[in-house]
Write a protein that holds these residues in place. Structure first.
Motif, PDB file in Angstrom:
ATOM      1  N   TYR A  37       1.483  10.240  -6.834  1.00 56.22           N
ATOM      2  CA  TYR A  37       1.744  11.400  -5.988  1.00 56.22           C
ATOM      3  C   TYR A  37       1.454  12.698  -6.751  1.00 56.22           C
ATOM      4  O   TYR A  37       1.229  12.686  -7.962  1.00 56.22           O
ATOM      5  CB  TYR A  37       3.202  11.407  -5.544  1.00 56.22           C
ATOM      6  N   LEU A  64      12.717  16.323   3.743  1.00 59.16           N
ATOM      7  CA  LEU A  64      11.712  15.265   3.714  1.00 59.16           C
ATOM      8  C   LEU A  64      12.357  13.888   3.787  1.00 59.16           C
ATOM      9  O   LEU A  64      11.805  12.964   4.387  1.00 59.16           O
ATOM     10  CB  LEU A  64      10.867  15.363   2.443  1.00 59.16           C
ATOM     11  N   TYR A  67      10.296  10.550   2.890  1.00 63.32           N
ATOM     12  CA  TYR A  67       9.348  10.084   3.914  1.00 63.32           C
ATOM     13  C   TYR A  67      10.035   9.126   4.896  1.00 63.32           C
ATOM     14  O   TYR A  67       9.464   8.104   5.282  1.00 63.32           O
ATOM     15  CB  TYR A  67       8.146   9.395   3.266  1.00 63.32           C
ATOM     16  N   SER A  68      11.249   9.437   5.280  1.00 62.13           N
ATOM     17  CA  SER A  68      12.076   8.675   6.237  1.00 62.13           C
ATOM     18  C   SER A  68      12.823   7.514   5.598  1.00 62.13           C
ATOM     19  O   SER A  68      13.508   6.767   6.291  1.00 62.13           O
ATOM     20  CB  SER A  68      11.268   8.147   7.432  1.00 62.13           C
ATOM     21  N   GLU A 216       1.464  10.204   8.077  1.00 65.99           N
ATOM     22  CA  GLU A 216       0.704  10.832   7.002  1.00 65.99           C
ATOM     23  C   GLU A 216      -0.366  11.771   7.541  1.00 65.99           C
ATOM     24  O   GLU A 216      -0.735  12.755   6.897  1.00 65.99           O
ATOM     25  CB  GLU A 216       0.063   9.755   6.122  1.00 65.99           C
ATOM     26  N   GLN A 247       7.575   4.284   9.066  1.00 64.56           N
ATOM     27  CA  GLN A 247       8.071   5.657   9.024  1.00 64.56           C
ATOM     28  C   GLN A 247       8.735   6.078  10.324  1.00 64.56           C
ATOM     29  O   GLN A 247       9.721   6.811  10.308  1.00 64.56           O
ATOM     30  CB  GLN A 247       6.928   6.636   8.705  1.00 64.56           C
ATOM     31  N   LYS A 273      11.175   1.428   4.620  1.00 60.08           N
ATOM     32  CA  LYS A 273      11.760   2.718   4.278  1.00 60.08           C
ATOM     33  C   LYS A 273      13.253   2.805   4.596  1.00 60.08           C
ATOM     34  O   LYS A 273      14.080   2.399   3.797  1.00 60.08           O
ATOM     35  CB  LYS A 273      10.957   3.842   4.929  1.00 60.08           C
ATOM     36  N   TRP A 358      11.390  14.729  13.463  1.00 61.70           N
ATOM     37  CA  TRP A 358      10.127  14.506  12.761  1.00 61.70           C
ATOM     38  C   TRP A 358       9.113  15.489  13.307  1.00 61.70           C
ATOM     39  O   TRP A 358       8.878  15.538  14.511  1.00 61.70           O
ATOM     40  CB  TRP A 358       9.667  13.086  13.010  1.00 61.70           C
ATOM     41  N   THR A 387       0.981  17.721   3.768  1.00 59.48           N
ATOM     42  CA  THR A 387       0.121  16.567   3.991  1.00 59.48           C
ATOM     43  C   THR A 387      -1.307  17.067   3.905  1.00 59.48           C
ATOM     44  O   THR A 387      -1.752  17.442   2.823  1.00 59.48           O
ATOM     45  CB  THR A 387       0.473  15.817   5.281  1.00 59.48           C
ATOM     46  N   ARG A 393       5.182  18.540   6.604  1.00 65.60           N
ATOM     47  CA  ARG A 393       5.976  17.609   7.396  1.00 65.60           C
ATOM     48  C   ARG A 393       7.455  17.912   7.231  1.00 65.60           C
ATOM     49  O   ARG A 393       7.917  18.197   6.122  1.00 65.60           O
ATOM     50  CB  ARG A 393       5.725  16.171   6.946  1.00 65.60           C
TER      51      ARG A 393
END
Length: 419
Positions: A37, A64, A67-68, A216, A247, A273, A358, A387, A393
């Motif tokens: 990342y 964030l 990411y869920s 994404e 997600q 997740k 979201w 993103t 996001r």
């Protein structure tokens, strides 16, 4: 800091300060960590609910939530309690043996998502890879596709993980370049295009694999009726519909699954997740008995998949969702989020897409890139992640309060207008 069932208070967690600063710790990572990342320059050391604290003691609102992966916030008390209880009893057996936690997890998870069976795995990418294997085996044994000719249809701008098979059917050149040769057997069609999908289906098609909402890509929401159309086309073609809800699932969009907004039941639903409650990697392929039943003993496996600790935490996650509280919270708070973002359109925000808690927010490129806006928000105590291009996001924990949401959106407005 004590988390309530659906919200958080603002008291501070145990001191997170260390002898080294954030800058020193980031520099220490460089010679020993390979790149993956591109993280923001913040070093998180403690967290509770919707809030994190860095090593200098600065508190930030997490918009964030991994990411869920942290749908229920950091260190939700019910999930922490379940993990502690299990840590004192049994953590791992491997699937060489049965364990006393897996049956309940499987029964309650499949009931929650309206499926018959589940295949427990660890990561989202592992669930996707497993689903591809299952779909191919089903195509050969049930549909009658000739050996080694099965195809899987996917959508452009997809994100299903980072393994070599998965990046092989990505349209993101950053993800693909330098990692070939790639696994054959995939066809890519435009997302949200039923005509293109219909044209791609034939007697070799094992499955259609799509995200009900593309995360994404910037929280891209298809037209109403698209998911229903995918279900109908796959039925006609005699192939499987695989929904990647890794997600989008487990309360994020205001329903248990994103496909629930259209009342669609896929053949396989992929979960991950949030299924691990932000504590341990947990994923699952859930589906009908006719499809998952094609696997025989020894034909697939995972040392850690379905381990007792994962099953205990996953069962506690299912218990939270069985109440419906978090789905309703995401739907209600989603209205607050949408209203706030609507007020910013034309004032630095070109547009946005949102469902539940979201959102993908397109920032005016003249103001800054998504990365630049994320760094400005970080400096003001709000954590988001960019993103593509100038899109950011927003995916806060479902435990976030309306006041905290308004603070986050208000801070975004301040950054866009004042820098």
């Amino acid at each position: 800091m004590t988390a309530t069932t659906t919200g958080t208070d603002r008291t501070s967690p145990v001191s997170s300060r260390t002898s080294r600063t954030s800058a020193e710790l980031i520099r220490a990572e460089e010679p020993v960590l390979a790149h993956n990342y591109h993280p923001l320059p913040v070093v998180v050391a403690a967290a509770e609910g919707a809030w994190v604290e860095d090593v200098e003691g600065h508190r930030m609102l997490d918009m964030l939530s991994g990411y869920s992966a942290l749908n229920f916030g950091h260190r939700h008390p019910a999930l922490i309690e379940a993990a502690h209880r299990q840590l004192d009893r049994l953590t791992l057996t491997s699937r060489a043996f049965h364990n006393d936690r897996l049956a309940e997890f499987a029964e309650r998870l499949t009931t929650l998502v309206g499926q018959d069976m589940m295949l427990p795995m660890n990561t989202g990418a592992e669930a996707v890879e497993s689903a591809i294997k299952v779909a191919r085996k089903w195509a050969y044994e049930v549909k009658g596709v000739p050996a080694d000719r099965a195809t899987v249809v996917v959508a452009s701008d997809n994100f299903h993980g980072r393994t070599t098979t998965i990046v092989g059917f990505s349209t993101d050149e950053t993800a693909r370049t330098g990692f070939g040769p790639f696994t054959p057997g995939f066809r890519i069609v435009p997302y949200n295009d039923l005509e293109a999908l219909a044209a791609a289906l034939d007697e070799t098609t094992a499955a259609v694999l799509i995200e009900p909402i593309q995360g994404e890509a910037g929280v891209v929401i298809p037209d109403d009726g698209y998911l229903t159309g995918v279900r109908e086309l796959t039925r006609r073609a005699g192939c499987l519909f695989i929904a990647d809800e890794i997600q989008s699932g487990l309360g994020r969009t205001g329903r248990t699954l994103a496909v629930d907004h259209e009342g669609v039941v896929p053949d396989l639903v992929l979960l991950g997740k949030a299924l691990g409650g932000g504590i341990i990697p947990v994923s699952a392929v859930t589906g009908s008995r006719e499809v998952l039943g094609v696997l025989g003993p020894g034909e697939h496996g995972s040392t850690f998949g379905g381990n007792p600790l994962a099953a205990a935490v996953g069962t506690a996650v299912v218990g939270l969702l069985e109440t419906g509280v978090f789905q309703r919270r995401a739907a209600g708070a989603g209205t607050v989020l949408r209203d706030g973002l609507t007020d910013l359109v034309g004032r630095g925000v070109l547009g946005f897409r949102a469902r539940g808690l979201w959102a993908g927010v397109d920032i005016d490129p003249a103001i800054g890139t998504g990365r630049e806006i994320s760094e400005l928000l970080m400096a003001r105590g709000i954590l988001v992640k960019d993103t593509h291009g100038s899109t950011i996001r927003l995916a806060p924990p479902l435990t976030i309060t309306d006041e905290e949401l308004r603070t986050a959106v208000g801070t975004l407005g301040d950054v866009l207008t004042r820098g």
